[in-house]
Write a protein that holds these residues in place. Structure first.
Motif, PDB file in Angstrom:
ATOM      1  N   MET A   1      22.106 -19.950  89.063  1.00  0.00           N
ATOM      2  CA  MET A   1      22.582 -20.998  88.175  1.00  0.00           C
ATOM      3  C   MET A   1      23.307 -20.367  86.982  1.00  0.00           C
ATOM      4  SD  MET A   1      20.556 -23.831  85.952  1.00  0.00           S
ATOM      5  CE  MET A   1      19.517 -24.598  87.138  1.00  0.00           C
ATOM      6  N   GLY A   2      24.273 -21.059  86.480  1.00  0.00           N
ATOM      7  CA  GLY A   2      24.969 -20.594  85.278  1.00  0.00           C
ATOM      8  C   GLY A   2      25.258 -21.810  84.414  1.00  0.00           C
ATOM      9  N   ILE A   3      25.828 -21.602  83.253  1.00  0.00           N
ATOM     10  CA  ILE A   3      26.132 -22.733  82.370  1.00  0.00           C
ATOM     11  C   ILE A   3      27.639 -22.906  82.246  1.00  0.00           C
ATOM     12  CG2 ILE A   3      25.995 -23.553  79.962  1.00  0.00           C
ATOM     13  CD1 ILE A   3      23.342 -23.894  81.310  1.00  0.00           C
ATOM     14  N   TYR A   4      28.089 -24.104  82.541  1.00  0.00           N
ATOM     15  CA  TYR A   4      29.508 -24.461  82.433  1.00  0.00           C
ATOM     16  C   TYR A   4      29.627 -25.488  81.309  1.00  0.00           C
ATOM     17  CZ  TYR A   4      29.992 -22.240  86.958  1.00  0.00           C
ATOM     18  OH  TYR A   4      29.984 -21.316  87.976  1.00  0.00           O
ATOM     19  N   VAL A   5      30.628 -25.320  80.463  1.00  0.00           N
ATOM     20  CA  VAL A   5      30.726 -26.244  79.333  1.00  0.00           C
ATOM     21  C   VAL A   5      31.556 -27.477  79.694  1.00  0.00           C
ATOM     22  CG1 VAL A   5      30.314 -24.600  77.487  1.00  0.00           C
ATOM     23  CG2 VAL A   5      32.627 -24.891  78.326  1.00  0.00           C
ATOM     24  N   SER A   6      31.145 -28.620  79.147  1.00  0.00           N
ATOM     25  CA  SER A   6      31.906 -29.843  79.409  1.00  0.00           C
ATOM     26  C   SER A   6      32.810 -30.171  78.212  1.00  0.00           C
ATOM     27  CB  SER A   6      30.959 -31.013  79.698  1.00  0.00           C
ATOM     28  OG  SER A   6      30.046 -31.133  78.649  1.00  0.00           O
ATOM     29  N   LEU A   7      32.658 -29.385  77.134  1.00  0.00           N
ATOM     30  CA  LEU A   7      33.490 -29.572  75.936  1.00  0.00           C
ATOM     31  C   LEU A   7      34.121 -28.237  75.577  1.00  0.00           C
ATOM     32  CD1 LEU A   7      30.995 -31.431  73.584  1.00  0.00           C
ATOM     33  CD2 LEU A   7      33.035 -32.428  74.642  1.00  0.00           C
ATOM     34  N   PRO A   8      35.277 -28.249  74.937  1.00  0.00           N
ATOM     35  CA  PRO A   8      35.824 -26.962  74.495  1.00  0.00           C
ATOM     36  C   PRO A   8      35.112 -26.449  73.245  1.00  0.00           C
ATOM     37  CG  PRO A   8      37.330 -28.756  73.955  1.00  0.00           C
ATOM     38  CD  PRO A   8      36.166 -29.381  74.648  1.00  0.00           C
ATOM     39  N   PHE A   9      35.120 -25.132  73.075  1.00  0.00           N
ATOM     40  CA  PHE A   9      34.585 -24.510  71.849  1.00  0.00           C
ATOM     41  C   PHE A   9      35.672 -23.620  71.292  1.00  0.00           C
ATOM     42  CE2 PHE A   9      30.841 -25.684  74.168  1.00  0.00           C
ATOM     43  CZ  PHE A   9      29.916 -26.032  73.200  1.00  0.00           C
ATOM     44  N   TRP A  10      35.678 -23.403  70.000  1.00  0.00           N
ATOM     45  CA  TRP A  10      36.680 -22.507  69.454  1.00  0.00           C
ATOM     46  C   TRP A  10      36.045 -21.182  69.047  1.00  0.00           C
ATOM     47  CZ3 TRP A  10      35.491 -27.269  67.252  1.00  0.00           C
ATOM     48  CH2 TRP A  10      34.829 -27.232  66.021  1.00  0.00           C
ATOM     49  N   GLU A  11      36.911 -20.185  68.900  1.00  0.00           N
ATOM     50  CA  GLU A  11      36.447 -18.840  68.577  1.00  0.00           C
ATOM     51  C   GLU A  11      35.523 -18.868  67.360  1.00  0.00           C
ATOM     52  OE1 GLU A  11      39.688 -16.112  68.140  1.00  0.00           O
ATOM     53  OE2 GLU A  11      38.350 -14.441  67.704  1.00  0.00           O
ATOM     54  N   PHE A  69      19.185 -23.988  77.084  1.00  0.00           N
ATOM     55  CA  PHE A  69      20.363 -23.697  77.907  1.00  0.00           C
ATOM     56  C   PHE A  69      20.737 -22.218  77.860  1.00  0.00           C
ATOM     57  CE2 PHE A  69      20.973 -28.306  77.217  1.00  0.00           C
ATOM     58  CZ  PHE A  69      20.926 -28.667  78.553  1.00  0.00           C
ATOM     59  N   GLY A  70      20.434 -21.579  76.724  1.00  0.00           N
ATOM     60  CA  GLY A  70      20.778 -20.161  76.565  1.00  0.00           C
ATOM     61  C   GLY A  70      20.194 -19.309  77.684  1.00  0.00           C
ATOM     62  N   ARG A  71      19.015 -19.671  78.168  1.00  0.00           N
ATOM     63  CA  ARG A  71      18.349 -18.852  79.185  1.00  0.00           C
ATOM     64  C   ARG A  71      19.039 -18.917  80.548  1.00  0.00           C
ATOM     65  NH1 ARG A  71      14.850 -21.167  82.722  1.00  0.00           N
ATOM     66  NH2 ARG A  71      13.203 -19.606  82.657  1.00  0.00           N
ATOM     67  N   PHE A  72      19.957 -19.863  80.722  1.00  0.00           N
ATOM     68  CA  PHE A  72      20.659 -19.973  82.011  1.00  0.00           C
ATOM     69  C   PHE A  72      22.031 -19.298  81.989  1.00  0.00           C
ATOM     70  CE2 PHE A  72      17.859 -23.766  82.283  1.00  0.00           C
ATOM     71  CZ  PHE A  72      17.113 -23.321  83.359  1.00  0.00           C
TER      72      PHE A  72
END
Ligand code: SAM
Length: 198
Positions: A1-11, A69-72
């Motif tokens: 399993m991994g984490i995929y974002v549904s929203l953008p994040f900026w630097e 979520f960090g653990r994934f």
């Protein structure tokens, strides 16, 4: 399993806190001695300077109904361009580990950070099969092609065991009627000779 974002994040934006049970690093080191393999969840323990976060359990006492979520989030080494790095931030006078975007992240991207482990050195004897990023795979392919191009090719009559190593060969389909169809033969191209394949 991994984490995929549904929203953008900026630097530099904080993406997630690596939150779970906090313990002193000395205690975490002792705990690691008792963990035999990655199935024990040793790779879910994040080590900061003098404390560690044990995220082997999905929930913690202070958040019994919320997963971390960090653990994934999966590992990607710094040289392969992870999109997160971990950073300590002080919250009410206590340091906690957070994962922060190293660049702008688009919706749909998988999150990665560098666990700081490399094949062979994970927790003394524990194993982790490293997934290769697209870039790492391309580097390996390019290196293999470069090696292949440098290698002298061997030619000759294999049935007589009389193989002669030669360099600068041209490989083309056999056009000699006496040979079996489809068998590859190797012809040395003479200077000025026409390419018989054309
Ligand atoms: C902190 S967890 C990450 C989430 C994990 N993929 C999951 O489904 O729970 C660490 C574990 O994920 C797997 N993992 C993370 N990054 C990996 C990578 N680059 N290659 C292979 N396995 C990886 C390993 O099994 C490792 O023990």
């Amino acid at each position: 399993m991994g984490i995929y974002v549904s929203l953008p994040f900026w630097e530099n934006q904080v993406v997630v806190e690596y939150h779970r049970k906090r313990m002193a690093s000395v205690e975490a080191k002792k705990l690691l001695q008792t963990l035999k393999g990655e199935d024990d969840g040793a790779n879910y323990i994040l080590h900061a300077a003098d404390y560690s976060i044990d995220a082997r359990q999905e929930v913690c006492d202070c958040h019994p109904h919320q997963t971390c979520f960090g653990r994934f989030i999966n590992h990607r080494a710094n040289e392969d361009g992870p999109n997160l790095k971990w950073k300590q931030l002080v919250v009410v006078n206590v340091k906690w580990p957070f994962l922060v975007a190293t660049r702008d992240i688009s919706a749909g991207e998988e999150l990665y950070y560098d666990y700081g482990v490399r094949p062979g050195d994970i927790n003394e004897g524990q194993k982790m099969v490293f997934l290769m990023s697209g870039k790492a795979r391309k580097r390996r392919r390019d290196a293999a092609v470069a090696m292949e191009n440098k290698k002298p090719k061997e030619v000759g009559d294999a049935s007589s065991g009389n193989l002669k190593p030669r360099t600068a060969m041209e490989i083309q389909t056999q056009d000699d009627s006496s040979s079996k169809p489809g068998v590859l033969a190797i012809h040395e191209r003479e200077a000025g000779e026409e390419n018989r394949e054309k």
